[in-house]
Scaffold this active site. Sequence first.
Site: not given
Length: 274
Positions: A77, A79, A137, A224
């Site tokens: 997933r 965000d 990422y 994050r």
Amino acid sequence: MNSCRFYGIIASHGGPIQSDAGMVRNIKLILEYNGTNYHGWQSQVTPRRDTPTIQETLEQAIKTLTGENIRTVSSGRTDAGVHALGHAAGFPTASRVPSEAFAPALNRLLPPDIRVLSSEEAAPDFHARYSATGKIYRYLILNRAAPSALYRTCAWHVSRRLNLRAMRLAAGALLGKHDFSAFRSSACAARTPVRTLRSLRIAKKGEFVELLLEADAFLMHMARNIAGTLVETGLGRFSPSDVEEMLKSCERSKAGRTAPAHGLYLVKVHYPEK
């Protein structure tokens, strides 16, 4: 019928392609998208008319193309507001669309901020999430006094100068296999908080600071939360040794802030060699 001619029929008539009953293939897609206008990847139980999801938008395009109501399987997933350069997804289909033709055909149906970079037939046991062996990422920071008109939805603006040396020292403490509870969301449903952070590189490119994180898997908000903590270290709120203590504490309240979603990019999902 070759794929070019087949694709021409799709483009000319716009209707669903007929299926071959009983022949089901597993199609793997690699997507690039700007997540600004979407409520993340995953479809919602009650769809939001004002803000769709990437998954809903993709599945509608596949239905238009094939006439099939399918459910895509994602590598994970993302965000609301998060972007992707290489998001992997898969779905089953009984349509006759050649595997390589899905990418150009779907791109004619998708909005311009979602693009299918490639499509191919995967092994029957391929699973976009469970077959993955790692992810990369990128977190992008615009580090200058003035905010940007062009990058306001694509990078986190930090006006004060960052101490990259302190950030790199702190990043070193996070490498390896650890319990990352201090950097996971309270809503994270992962069975274990243990992850292996394989690399964490911090580079300055002009006015931008880029964090590149690679792990075997990521917890909810882990990338994050690490980015936010490292930025606060670069601003002097935390020392590198503080970050090491955060990790050992396994307490989310001890770590730094969650960095804004719009600076995060899913770069690549790793799978075993064919």
